[in-house]
Design an enzyme around this catalytic site. Structure first.
Site, mmCIF file in Angstrom:
data_model
loop_
_atom_site.group_PDB
_atom_site.id
_atom_site.type_symbol
_atom_site.label_atom_id
_atom_site.label_comp_id
_atom_site.label_asym_id
_atom_site.label_seq_id
_atom_site.Cartn_x
_atom_site.Cartn_y
_atom_site.Cartn_z
ATOM 1 C CG HIS A 250 -2.326 -0.952 0.922
ATOM 2 N ND1 HIS A 250 -2.806 -0.939 0.320
ATOM 3 C CD2 HIS A 250 -1.619 -1.810 1.918
ATOM 4 C CE1 HIS A 250 -3.490 -1.370 0.387
ATOM 5 N NE2 HIS A 250 -3.422 -2.769 1.820
ATOM 6 C CG ASN B 145 0.635 -5.067 -13.117
ATOM 7 O OD1 ASN B 145 1.353 -4.739 -14.289
ATOM 8 N ND2 ASN B 145 -0.071 -4.253 -12.449
ATOM 9 C CG ASP B 146 -3.320 -10.766 -13.766
ATOM 10 O OD1 ASP B 146 -2.259 -11.174 -12.261
ATOM 11 O OD2 ASP B 146 -4.373 -9.902 -13.428
ATOM 12 C CB CYS C 72 -4.307 -0.907 -19.944
ATOM 13 S SG CYS C 72 -4.472 -2.930 -19.580
#
Lengths: 542, 85
Positions: free
Chosen positions: A187, A449-450, A497
């Site tokens: 975070h 990312n994934d 993206c």
């Protein structure tokens, strides 16, 4: 002295070091004589705590959105709970003790009750009860909640920072975050990126650095304590150069995204809520390449109605005034917030019941969203994107449902426009199927990312693997080229993206690969634009 | 006394926010309101108690109202359950 860790956001910060105190107050048991006065002290502190929580709710709403802000409303209700209040007043009366002790004891008892439940969501509530009790105790003791005491902005050092702690911080007083723990995806790291300030993790500082002068070097990932004057001068100069660069970037607002030799690329921004549209416009992005609709879902206690969704989508479409807005359908399941909302716990949530898998299983939810999206399409330039695709069959099913939705809207006389339908390419399976998938959709957007996590088989939440998580891995680069080539052959436009899209060391590579669009976080739009505008594809490849 | 058996359909169960809303609604009536699950009853006007039941999707609860305005309370609360949970 120098301590090396890992940088999660670039930049230089120079300032005094301050260690974050999380407001853990030792409580003494003291005998009192006037129970009524002591109960009144508690009641007053409770009211003050509720006022503070109300203010935190408002602050969190602006900074992190309604989903994360809701917790403060629940905290307010807990403080008013009769069982809780009665427990405190009973302890004060029956034991003739101070309010601080009564609140601490009650907090411990209630949190033990939640901790003992066989439900992860409820177990997590134990921390909430402790948190509210701690807040009341802090007020009773006349202290400030953990935070920054200094008048001057500081470099904040902490073990790790919970979201509730970062929300309470006065951000104007933070020059940089430095934590012992946390990963590049924690975070604090996300907050630092949003705030545009340097941040380091894995810095094992000693407690005696409090108040000393420090330099955070977000490029090299190091913290310098008590720097020599020559070093300090050097960093001051670098910091000035950085700021100069920021000013330059602002000049690039409104400029075209075109290379020196004239190749155009669309530069869009990623957003997570309606309120982010302002920063998209401020940074001059050409559109929205990824609007994560799940935030809208997690905001409410029940699935949002068609009207609620329609209102949000329409608002974004209208604010973007004809610019493209690509909305991704519900992508919940892997995110830990879903656990929090009570979905079944999974051993391996990243590969679990998530995203399009939920939508195709529970078509009622999916249809509601599609109806809202199509209705909103009438008010702007909306495109719809589907996450976690692994097969052509899924796309055909989606198109079948889309056809049903359009038929319903036709029958009801509700207006809509034809919208572009696209898919996220974020699984290796989808990459291998791009040739076939391209024939079924209008565009591809690569979720790097994934895709990196699945391709390299590396859990990106695991800080131990940060050193081998290589987002530039040749396997990924080969996949990207394959996606573009197959996409174009099948008549699709192709974009990125994921976070890799904002990596300016790859901007030229992406342009050469033939990507048509890059969608990056709003704060990265201008630096990517600068990179595009100084690239010359006609020159020899480097 | 009025009684209603209800099976929770919300996928998240009675989590913090709807629990809070239910408590607020129950507190608006003078009668006693209880929620029972697996033989354990709690005062529906107290959020910690309601949350401590740990009610998940698919579980059956029994809502009871007894005393002044029990009919009005049952009407309002059963409507809340059906619409929100």
């Amino acid at each position: 002295m120098e301590i090396t860790g890992k940088s999660v956001f670039n930049g230089i910060a120079i300032g005094r070091l301050a260690i974050f105190k999380n407001g853990d107050n030792p409580v003494k048991r003291e005998k009192i004589t006037d129970c009524r006065a002591e109960i009144q002290r508690f009641m007053d502190a409770k009211e003050e705590a509720k006022i503070q929580l109300g203010a935190l709710y408002e602050k969190a709403l602006k900074e992190v959105g309604e989903v994360n802000a809701t917790i403060f409303e629940v905290h307010q209700m807990m403080l008013d709970d009769l069982d809780y209040v009665e427990s405190v007043t009973n302890i004060i009366q029956s034991q003739e003790v101070n309010a601080e002790y009564a609140v601490a004891t009650t907090g411990d008892n209630f949190s033990a009750m939640f901790a003992a439940m066989d439900d992860d969501y409820m177990k997590a509530r134990a921390a909430d009860v402790k948190d509210i009790s701690n807040r009341v105790i802090t007020i009773l003791q006349g202290n400030q909640m953990g935070g920054i005491q200094s008048e001057e902005p500081v470099i904040l050092l902490a073990n790790d920072l919970a979201p509730s702690e970062t929300v309470q911080l006065d951000k104007s007083k933070v020059l940089s975050f430095v934590t012992r723990h946390g990963s590049t995806n924690s975070h604090t790291a996300i907050l630092a990126r949003t705030m545009n300030i340097p941040a380091l993790i894995g810095i094992d500082y000693t407690e005696d650095v409090e108040g000393k002068l420090g330099i955070v070097d977000g490029y090299e990932g190091k913290l310098i304590i008590d720097p020599e004057s020559s070093v300090l001068e050097q960093y001051r100069a670098r910091k000035e150069a950085d700021e100069e660069k920021k000013r330059l970037l602002m000049e690039l607002r409104g400029k075209e995204d075109v290379t020196l030799d004239g190749k155009q690329i669309k530069l869009y921004a990623n957003i997570g809520s309606v309120s982010d549209v302002a920063t998209v416009l401020a940074n001059g992005a050409g559109g929205i390449g990824l609007f994560r609709s799940e935030f809208l879902y997690l905001e409410s206690s029940d699935y949002p109605t068609e009207e609620e969704q329609f209102t949000a989508y329409r608002k974004v479409a209208e604010m973007m005034a004809g610019k493209k807005v690509i909305i991704r359908t519900l992508d919940i399941g892997a995110d830990k917030q879903v656990d929090y909302f009570g979905l079944d716990k999974e051993e391996n949530p990243a590969m679990g019941y998530r995203a399009i898998r939920i939508c195709l299983d529970r078509t009622d939810i999916f249809k509601t969203q599609l109806r809202a999206l199509y209705r909103a399409s009438y008010y702007g330039n909306i495109a719809i994107m589907f996450p976690m695709i692994i097969s052509v069959d899924e796309v055909l099913k989606i198109k079948g449902i889309v056809a049903e939705v359009k038929k319903e809207l036709d029958a009801e006389g509700l207006p809509y426009r034809e919208v572009e339908l696209g898919i996220m390419i974020e699984t290796p399976a989808a990459v291998m199927m791009t040739e076939e998938l391209a024939k079924e959709v209008d565009f591809f957007s690569v979720g790097t990312n994934d895709l990196t996590q699945y391709t390299l088989a590396i859990d990106r939440q695991n800080p131990k693997l940060d050193n081998i998580y290589d987002s530039h891995h040749p396997a990924i680069m080969k996949m990207l080229q394959m996606i573009v080539d197959n996409g174009h052959a099948g008549g699709c436009w192709v974009g990125i993206c994921g976070e890799l899209g904002a990596d300016t060391t790859l901007t030229e590579t992406f342009l050469r690969m033939g990507f048509d669009e890059l969608s990056v976080s709003p704060s990265m739009v201008l630096s990517v634009r600068e990179e595009i505008r100084k690239t010359d594809l006609s020159s020899q490849e480097k | 006394m009025r009684e209603l058996k209800y099976v929770i359909t919300d996928p998240m169960g009675i989590h913090a926010r709807p629990a809070g809303e239910l408590v607020k609604a129950a507190a608006g009536f003078p009668c006693n309101v209880t929620i029972e699950k697996d033989g354990r009853a709690v005062d529906a006007k107290r959020i910690m108690g309601v949350m401590s039941l740990g009610v998940k999707c698919g579980m059956e609860i029994t809502l009871k109202t007894a005393g002044e305005q029990e009919d009005a309370a049952m009407d309002a609360l059963s409507k809340f359950l059906k619409e929100n949970l």
